[in-house]
Design an enzyme around this catalytic site. Structure first.
Site, PDB file in Angstrom:
ATOM      1  N   SER A  87       0.825  -0.851   0.214  1.00  0.00           N
ATOM      2  CA  SER A  87       0.198   0.530  -0.219  1.00  0.00           C
ATOM      3  C   SER A  87       0.846   0.897  -0.305  1.00  0.00           C
ATOM      4  O   SER A  87       0.605   2.406   0.172  1.00  0.00           O
ATOM      5  CB  SER A  87      -0.998  -0.265   1.106  1.00  0.00           C
ATOM      6  OG  SER A  87      -1.923  -1.273   1.096  1.00  0.00           O
ATOM      7  N   LYS A 129       0.321   4.011  -2.730  1.00  0.00           N
ATOM      8  CA  LYS A 129      -1.481   4.246  -2.755  1.00  0.00           C
ATOM      9  C   LYS A 129      -0.827   6.021  -2.549  1.00  0.00           C
ATOM     10  O   LYS A 129      -1.758   6.977  -3.582  1.00  0.00           O
ATOM     11  CB  LYS A 129      -1.964   4.345  -1.688  1.00  0.00           C
ATOM     12  CG  LYS A 129      -3.358   3.494  -1.679  1.00  0.00           C
ATOM     13  CD  LYS A 129      -4.061   2.930  -0.551  1.00  0.00           C
ATOM     14  CE  LYS A 129      -4.964   1.349  -0.192  1.00  0.00           C
ATOM     15  NZ  LYS A 129      -4.173   0.301  -0.388  1.00  0.00           N
ATOM     16  N   SER A 183      -6.000   3.139   4.407  1.00  0.00           N
ATOM     17  CA  SER A 183      -4.992   1.848   3.658  1.00  0.00           C
ATOM     18  C   SER A 183      -6.802   1.083   2.622  1.00  0.00           C
ATOM     19  O   SER A 183      -6.358   0.039   2.533  1.00  0.00           O
ATOM     20  CB  SER A 183      -4.261   1.372   3.601  1.00  0.00           C
ATOM     21  OG  SER A 183      -3.444   0.889   3.101  1.00  0.00           O
TER      22      SER A 183
END
Length: 964
Positions: A88, A91, A330
Site C-alpha cells: 500500500s 497509494k 489504506s
C-alpha cells in the site's frame, strides 16, 4: 582442490579478461552504498545485523532511505536503489498524482437522466438513467437522497427501464495479477464507473438460539443481487471458524464452518461480479421506498448514454477529504477508483494502464523518469515495483506542492489513528511520525515524515520484502522510526562494527556481473557450492539466505520430494467400478464409476497427448472388450482423493484462460485443458477456422473472429469466461498467419473427464439410458471394482515435468503427496510433506511454499535452501533419476536454446523459472577441472529488459563451466 591456485591458471585468465572487458562496457555500480560511520547508520546497521542472526528473520531484505529535508541531504541509505514490492505504499504515488492533477477540491459526480416525457400525472414514459463518473464514495444514503430528488421532481411512476451507465471506466474490474483467492473480500472489490458502498456488502453471521438452530445471515446493505448459501453450523462455546467463499465469476456467497452459540456476531465484507448491477438493485429499492412505482416489466439494464441534460446531479465529498480516508484506512477501492479517474481526466481512458501513465507523468516531474512499475492504484498487485530512493523523491517533491498539507494530514499518525494507531504508542514517535503503511504476505512497508530532535523534518522510506514472520518487519520499522525522532543525538551502539563483506574464490568474477548498473534494482540470492571440496565448499554466495519468489525453481522441491517419498517406480491408478459385476448380457443396470488418484498423464489420443499412459480411448476400449453395450445408470466420477480447490492460492485471476494456470482435481485429463487449433480462412472477411480437441460438448466455443488481409494487425485472442466453460475467440487474424494453437483450462475437471468418456463410449457403440447423467460423487462402499489402469512410472512423469516445467504435473504431484503420505489431498498438506523432506535432506525450512509449481507469488525461498535440496538429493538413491529429469543446457527442455557453444553446453543440468520480475536457475554443473558444483541463482526485481536476467545467469554459468 586449491581454488586460489586453480584461479590463476593461464587459460582461465584469458576467459576472465574477456568477461571483465564485456562487463566494463559501463562502469560497475555498487549495489549498496558503504555504510557510513555515523551513529544513525551504525544503529540501523546493528538492527539489520541482529535480524540476520535469527532464523525467522534472516530471509527478509530491506531497502531504507532517510533524507533530511532541512539540510537537503541523505543521512542514511541501505539498498535504496533496489526495487521492492511496495504494497500500500503505492497509494502515495496514486494520491500525490491525484491531488496534483485533480486538486483537493475535485468532486466526482453521479447523474440522473430521463429519456422520454413525464406527463401531467407524473408518469415517465421512458427510461430513468443513472450515470456514474467513478465516485468511490457513493453510499446507499446518497442513492436515497437521489431517489427523493426524483420524487421531488414530480416523477411518480416509471414505465420504462432503469438504465445504468458505468462506461466512464473500462470493463477491467480487477487489477493486473490480483489473486483469485482475495476476490470474495472487500479489500479486493471490483472497480466500476458506477459504484456504491465500495462495491461490497457486509455479511453478518449470528449464532442460532440453540445448537440445533441454523445461524442467521444478514447483509448490509440488503441486496437481491447476491445469493447466500448457508452451510454454517451453531456449536457449543465461544469459538468460531467461519469460512466465507464466493465461487469465481458468480454472485453466490457460501458461508460454512462453525460459530459458537456464545460467540459474538461475525462480520465479513463480501464482493460481487459486475457491481454496477448491485448499484441498480439498491437504486431500484430506494425508488420504491420513495413511493415511485415501476412498471411490471421494468428491468435493470446497462446502457451508454450519448448525450442529455441531467435531471439531477449528486456531488461527492472533495478529493482532499476522500484522500484522508484513503490513506489513513489504506482503502484499496478508493485508490483504484482514483487511478482510473486519472486515466479518464488525463489520458481519456478509464483504465489501470492510463491511470498509471498519468501517475508516471507526475513522477517524472518529481525526478523519477523510469525504473519503477505501477499497474494498479492500491498496491494490491505484486507486479508493482518501486525503490526507497523513488519514494524519497516523491516525498521531497510533495514538500514543494500547494497540496502538501492535504496529503500530509491524510497520513496515519503513529500511536493516534489509521493503520499506525496501535504502533509506537508511548514513544517519542507518537504524534510525531506520520507515514503510509503497506502489507501483503511477505511484504511490509512504511514511508513518510518524522520530526527529529533538532527540529529537522526527515523523509524516510522503509520497504521490506522476503518476510517469513511479519512481526520482525514491523519491529524494524518501529525501531527506526523511534530512532529518527532522536536524530542527531544518537549514540553509536557499543561494541558494534558493521559486518565486513566476505569475499569468495569467484567474487572477482561474479560481483562485476551482479553490480552492472542495469541491474541496480535487482535483488539476487545466489549460492555456488562445491560437492568435491575438502576445504570450504562455498565458491560464491550473495544474500544466500534472502527469501525470494522462486517461480518454477520450486518444482525442484516438489519433484525431489515425490521421488524421495513415493519412489521412482510409483504409478498412479485410475479405477473402474460398477454397482454389480459385469453381466454377460452386455447391459449394466447400475452406475459406472471412475475413481481418480491424481494421474497427471490421463489423456485423449490426439494432439493433447504428451506421454504414453492411460487414455480415455483405452478405458472405453476395455469396457467394450467386456461386452458392455449399454449402461442404464449414471456415469459417476469420484475425485475425492483430492480436495476441491481447483487453483493454487495466490494464482492470478487474469491468468485463468491460459494453459499454465490449469484447474486441478484428482480425476482430470489433458493437463486440465482443451486445445483450440486455429488458422486464417481462405478469404479475408471470413471467420478464422478453428478445431477443438477433444471434440466435445463440454465446452462452448464462440467464434467472433475475422480473417483479414496479409500484413494487417493480428488481434486474435482466446479468453474463457470466468467460472464457466465458455471460450470466446475474438479479433483479427491476417491471411499470412501460419496458424497455431492454444490450450485453454476448463472448469470442473472430473466432469470434463466424464463427459468425454461418455461421448467416447457412445461413439464406440455403448449407449446410455436417456436419463443417464455425469455425476460427481464418491464411490459407494458396496460398489464392485472391475479393473484399474496404471500410469507410466513416476520417473518418466518427473522427467517430463522438469524438462517442460509443467505446472499441472507439479500441482498433481503435490496433492498426491498430501493424499498418499498424510491422507489429505491438498496443496497445504502436500507442502507439509515437502518441508519434512527438505529437513531430512539437511535443509532449513523457514520458507513459504503454497503450491507445487511456483506459479504463486506467495512462495518465498532462498538460494541456500534450494541448494540444500540439490545437495541432499546427491546422497539419495533416486539422484540419477532426479538429475536426469532436469533440462540440459543447449540440449533439451527449457534450456535447449541457452548456453549453446559454451563450456556449459551438455554440462549444466538445471531447472529454470521465470515470471514477470522473477528469474531463477538452479542445478548441477561440472567445472573444466572436473569439480562438481551445485548452483542456485535467483533474481527478483524490475529491469527495463528482462533478458538481462538470463544474460547474467548465463555469464555466471559460463564462468563455472570454464573454472579450473
Amino acid at each position: 582442490m586449491n581454488h586460489f591456485v586453480a584461479f590463476r591458471r593461464a587459460g582461465m585468465w584469458f576467459f576472465v579478461l574477456a568477461l571483465l572487458l564485456q562487463v566494463a562496457a559501463s562502469p560497475a555500480l555498487a549495489r549498496e552504498e558503504a555504510a557510513t560511520s555515523s551513529p544513525l547508520a551504525l544503529s540501523i546497521e546493528k538492527f539489520l545485523a541482529d535480524l540476520k542472526n535469527d532464523e525467522n528473520s534472516k530471509g527478509m531484505y530491506a531497502g531504507i532511505a532517510v533524507y533530511d529535508l532541512t539540510d537537503k541531504k541523505y543521512v542514511y541509505k541501505h539498498n535504496a536503489e533496489r526495487n521492492f514490492i511496495p504494497a500500500s505504499n503505492m497509494k502515495l504515488f496514486t494520491t500525490v498524482a491525484g491531488l496534483d492533477k485533480l486538486g483537493p477540491d475535485y468532486q466526482w459526480k453521479t447523474e440522473v437522466f430521463v429519456s422520454g416525457k413525464v406527463n401531467n400525472g407524473g408518469i415517465l414514459q421512458g427510461d430513468l438513467i443513472l450515470k456514474g463518473y467513478g465516485d468511490p464514495s457513493l453510499t446507499p444514503d446518497d442513492l436515497q437522497q437521489m431517489a427523493k430528488a426524483i420524487k421531488d421532481a414530480g416523477i411518480k411512476r416509471i414505465n420504462g427501464n432503469l438504465l445504468l451507465d458505468d462506461s466512464y471506466f473500462d470493463e477491467a474490474r480487477l487489477g493486473t495479477s490480483w489473486m483469485w483467492d482475495d476476490e470474495p473480500y472487500g479489500y479486493s472489490a471490483q472497480v466500476s464507473g458506477l459504484a456504491v458502498n465500495k462495491n461490497f456488502t457486509t455479511l453478518t453471521a449470528t449464532p442460532g438460539k440453540t445448537v440445533n438452530d441454523a445461524p442467521v445471515l444478514t447483509m448490509n446493505p440488503a441486496t437481491t443481487y447476491i445469493t447466500v448459501t448457508n452451510q454454517l453450523k451453531t456449536t457449543e462455546g465461544k469459538e468460531s471458524n467461519v469460512l466465507v467463499d464466493r465461487p469465481r465469476g458468480k454472485n453466490e456467497i457460501i458461508v460454512s464452518g462453525t460459530i459458537g452459540i456464545q460467540a459474538a456476531p461475525y462480520d465479513e465484507d463480501v464482493t460481487m461480479e459486475d457491481p454496477a448491477f448491485y448499484v441498480g438493485d439498491l437504486w431500484k429499492d430506494q425508488l420504491l421506498k420513495q413511493g415511485i412505482a415501476l412498471h411490471p416489466k421494468t428491468e435493470v439494464k446497462k446502457t451508454v448514454l450519448q448525450s442529455g441534460v441531467p435531471l439531477y446531479t449528486h456531488l461527492s465529498k472533495p478529493l482532499g477529504e476522500i484522500t484522508v480516508e484513503l490513506n489513513k484506512d489504506s482503502d484499496n477501492f478508493y485508490a483504484e477508483m482514483l487511478l482510473k479517474t486519472l486515466g479518464v481526466t488525463e489520458k481519456s481512458e478509464g483504465s489501470f494502464e492510463a491511470g498509471s501513465e498519468a501517475v508516471a507523468d507526475v513522477m517524472n516531474r518529481a525526478g523519477i523518469a523510469s525504473g519503477f512499475r505501477q499497474v494498479d492504484g492500491s498496491g494490491l498487485s505484486r507486479f508493482n515495483m518501486i525503490t526507497p530512493e523513488q519514494m524519497i523523491e516523491t516525498l521531497i517533491f510533495l514538500q514543494e506542492q500547494e497540496y502538501r498539507t492535504e496529503l500530509e494530514k491524510s497520513l496515519p499518525i503513529a500511536g493516534v489513528d489509521g493503520t499506525l494507531k496501535n504502533r509506537m504508542q508511548g514513544t517519542s514517535a507518537e504524534k510525531n511520525l506520520v507515514a503510509k503503511t503497506g502489507s501483503l504476505s511477505g511484504v511490509n512497508t512504511m514511508s513518510g515524515y518524522v520530526t527529529a530532535k533538532n527540529g529537522h523534518k526527515l523523509a524516510f522510506s522503509i520497504l521490506i520484502n522476503g518476510i517469513y514472520k511479519s512481526k520482525y518487519a514491523r519491529e524494524l520499522q518501529d525501531r527506526i522510526g523511534i530512532l529518527l525522532t532522536t536524530y542527531p543525538d544518537i549514540a553509536a551502539p557499543e561494541g558494534f562494527s558493521p559486518p565486513e563483506k566476505k569475499t569468495y574464490p569467484l567474487s572477482a568474477l561474479i560481483d562485476p556481473i551482479l553490480d552492472t548498473p542495469e541491474a541496480a534494482g535487482v535483488t539476487a540470492s545466489i549460492m555456488i557450492k562445491s560437492l568435491d571440496s575438502s576445504g570450504d565448499p562455498i565458491l560464491f554466495e550473495r544474500d544466500a539466505d534472502t527469501l525470494l519468489t522462486p517461480a518454477s525453481n520450486l518444482k525442484l522441491l516438489t519433484t525431489a520430494t515425490a521421488l524421495n517419498q513415493l519412489g521412482s517406480d510409483y504409478v498412479f491408478k485410475t479405477e473402474l467400478y460398477g454397482d454389480a459385476p459385469i453381466t454377460s448380457t452386455g447391459v449394466q443396470q447400475g452406475n459406472l464409476y471412475v475413481k481418480g488418484y491424481g494421474d497427471p498423464t490421463l489423456h485423449t489420443e490426439n494432439a493433447l497427448q504428451v506421454q504414453e499412459g492411460v487414455s480415455i480411448e483405452k478405458i472405453a476400449g476395455w469396457l467394450k472388450q467386456q461386452g458392455i453395450t449399454r449402461i442404464n445408470g449414471n456415469l459417476v466420477m469420484d475425485e475425492s482423493y483430492f480436495d476441491q480447490q481447483r487453483l493454487g492460492l495466490g494464482w492470478a485471476w487474469d491468468d485463468e484462460s491460459y494453459y499454465y494456470n490449469p484447474t486441478i482435481g484428482a480425476l482430470a485429463m489433458n493437463r486440465g485443458t482443451v486445445m483450440i487449433e486455429f488458422k486464417p480462412a481462405n478469404d479475408a472477411g471470413e471467420p478464422v477456422e478453428i478445431n477443438v480437441l477433444p471434440k466435445t460438448a463440454y465446452v462452448q466455443v464462440i467464434n467472433e473472429t475475422k480473417t483479414v488481409q496479409k500484413g494487417e494487425e493480428n488481434t486474435f485472442a482466446i479468453l474463457r469466461d470466468r467460472g464457466t466453460n465458455t471460450i470466446r475467440l475474438s479479433g483479427n487474424l491476417p491471411l499470412d498467419h501460419e496458424g497455431d494453437y492454444e490450450r485453454v483450462p476448463v472448469e470442473e475437471p472430473a466432469k470434463y473427464v466424464g463427459t468425454v468418456l461418455k461421448e467416447t463410449l457412445e461413439q464406440q457403440g455403448i449407449s446410455f439410458a436417456p436419463t443417464s447423467e455425469v455425476l460427481i460423487q464418491p464411490i459407494p462402499p458396496a460398489a464392485v471394482k472391475w479393473t484399474q489402469f496404471e500410469s507410466l512410472p513416476l520417473k518418466e512423469i518427473v522427467a517430463y515435468l522438469n524438462k517442460r516445467s509443467d505446472n499441472y504435473y507439479a500441482e498433481m504431484l503435490l496433492k498426491t503427496l498430501g493424499a498418499a503420505k498424510k491422507g489429505q489431498g491438498s496443496a497445504a498438506t502436500g507442502a507439509e510433506v515437502v518441508l519434512e523432506t527438505v529437513s531430512s535432506l539437511g535443509g532449513n525450512t523457514t520458507f513459504d511454499m503454497m503450491d507445487g509449481s511456483g506459479l504463486t507469488r506467495y512462495n518465498l525461498i532462498s538460494a541456500r535452501q534450494i541448494a540444500s535440496v540439490l545437495e541432499g538429493m546427491t546422497k539419495e538413491s533416486t539422484f540419477a533419476t532426479y538429475k536426469a529429469s532436469l533440462p540440459i543446457a543447449a540440449i533439451d527442455g527449457t534450456l535447449k536454446n541457452r548456453l549453446k557453444e559454451t563450456p556449459a553446453a551438455n554440462n549444466l543440468h538445471a531447472k529454470t523459472g521465470s515470471m514477470t520480475g522473477v528469474n531463477t536457475l538452479s542445478g548441477y554443473i561440472t567445472t573444466k577441472g572436473g569439480e562438481k558444483l551445485i548452483v542456485s541463482i535467483m533474481f527478483n526485481g524490475h529491469v527495463e529488459d528482462e533478458e538481462l536476467f538470463t544474460k547474467m545467469q548465463d555469464q555466471i554459468i559460463t564462468i563455472l563451466a570454464s573454472y579450473e
